[in-house]
Design a protein around this motif. Structure first.
Motif, PDB file in Angstrom:
ATOM      1  N   TYR A 199       0.817  -1.209   0.000  1.00  0.00           N
ATOM      2  CA  TYR A 199       0.000   0.000   0.000  1.00  0.00           C
ATOM      3  C   TYR A 199       0.852   1.261   0.000  1.00  0.00           C
ATOM      4  CZ  TYR A 199       1.104  -0.915   4.912  1.00  0.00           C
ATOM      5  OH  TYR A 199       1.766  -1.216   6.081  1.00  0.00           O
ATOM      6  N   SER A 200       2.147   1.122   0.335  1.00  0.00           N
ATOM      7  CA  SER A 200       3.033   2.287   0.405  1.00  0.00           C
ATOM      8  C   SER A 200       4.198   2.237  -0.561  1.00  0.00           C
ATOM      9  CB  SER A 200       3.586   2.456   1.827  1.00  0.00           C
ATOM     10  OG  SER A 200       2.578   2.882   2.719  1.00  0.00           O
ATOM     11  N   THR A 231      -1.767   6.701  -4.505  1.00  0.00           N
ATOM     12  CA  THR A 231      -3.084   6.106  -4.698  1.00  0.00           C
ATOM     13  C   THR A 231      -3.125   5.477  -6.079  1.00  0.00           C
ATOM     14  OG1 THR A 231      -5.471   6.515  -4.779  1.00  0.00           O
ATOM     15  CG2 THR A 231      -4.044   8.278  -5.554  1.00  0.00           C
TER      16      THR A 231
END
Length: 339
Positions: A199-200, A231
């Protein structure tokens, strides 16, 4: 050194991943993440001197009317600012009847025990001796010679940072059931980034690892090309280096790409055992972001809005990384750790 091109800055700080690789199809890194390499880097970090200095928390947590307190290796400590704004501190138990000074207010630079009104101004008092403390403008440190048992130094070794006047600063604090070395070992394993934190982080490549550099006698740093995922397919590609200047500190510094010069410091402070005798460690992470983009001064003016977002991002990463550190500590305690 790899011949891979360094991240290039574009007109805008964001990039669009045109051909994103799904998590399950990315290149495995387990062969490169050799336990012996990580263990050797950790051993060298643990052997470096600290001067007996421990990070207690953020400078902004020392408020005019309330002290900042904590436990370091089972020792209660408390710090506050005296009437001149100077940081002072000492044991966290009142010398009178042992009241927790953490719960006491500060009045005109004097810490007033809330049990019986004993006033401490930071000078020695019968049964209470001040401790060496240091405020570097971002973090508060305390020196405990009876805990560290090293030759003491006058001040802690503070990593090189961008100037605070031009940086956006954020500090996050959390705790886990592990030893400081487990936290440091986590940070000295950059190979897990894109697998454990998709996610990062995406498109992560370890360009250089300790013992592989030819230009500095073997080196003791990791150089990583990675994209910070914002995102969807929007990312910020950078080159960063990881170093361990002390036994409880790992520093990530962006050396190329967006935010060159920005620093993330991860500090591990032993808290002492919990009620079941298991070791506890606090993680204090300081982010100092900088940029020469024309719009960055506006971002700095929006710091009160952005800091909670930065702290939330740090907390999300450390939720997973503390699980990593706790698992490592659990296996190590049982003699099962593969390193």
């Amino acid at each position: 050194m790899s011949t891979d091109p360094r991240p290039r800055r574009g007109r805008v700080p964001l990039r669009l991943r045109r051909h994103p690789v799904p998590w399950r199809h990315q290149r495995p890194t387990w062969r490169e993440a050799r336990p012996a390499v990580i263990a050797a880097a950790l051993a060298r970090a643990l052997a470096r001197p600290s001067g007996n200095w421990y990070v207690l928390g953020a400078s902004t947590d020392v408020r005019p009317a309330r002290p900042l307190s904590g436990t370091v290796a089972g020792a209660e400590v408390v710090v506050w600012r005296d009437a001149r704004g100077r940081l002072v501190g000492g044991p966290g138990a009142c010398p009178h009847l042992g009241a927790p000074l953490a719960d006491s207010p500060v009045r005109c630079g004097t810490l007033v025990c809330h049990w019986h009104g004993l006033a401490l101004d930071g000078a020695p008092f019968a049964g209470w001796e001040p401790l060496p403390v240091h405020d570097d403008g971002v973090l508060v440190w305390v020196r405990l010679d009876t805990v560290g048992e090293e030759p003491p130094t006058a001040a802690p070794l503070v990593p090189d940072r961008p100037p605070r006047t031009t940086a956006l600063t954020s500090v996050w604090r959390g705790a886990g059931t592990c030893e400081p070395e487990d936290v440091v070992a986590n940070r000295l394993d950059p190979w897990h980034g894109a697998w454990f934190h998709p996610y990062s982080f995406v498109d992560l490549t370890v360009v250089e690892a300790p013992g592989t550099a030819r230009d500095d006698g073997g080196g003791d740093r990791y150089v990583v090309d990675v994209s910070f995922r914002l995102t969807g397919r929007l990312v910020v590609p950078v080159r960063a280096e990881f170093t361990a200047p002390g036994p409880r500190t790992v520093v990530m510094r962006i050396t190329d790409g967006e935010g060159t010069g920005s620093v993330v410091e991860s500090h591990a402070t032993p808290l002492g055992p919990d009620g079941s005798g298991r070791p506890r460690t606090a993680v204090v992470e300081a982010v100092l972001a900088t940029s020469d983009r024309p719009g960055f001064p506006l971002a700095r003016r929006m710091a009160p809005v952005l800091r909670p977002l930065l702290r939330a991002a740090s907390g999300r990463l450390w939720r997973d990384d503390l699980a990593y550190a706790e698992r490592r500590g659990h296996l190590r305690a049982r003699g099962l750790f593969p390193g």
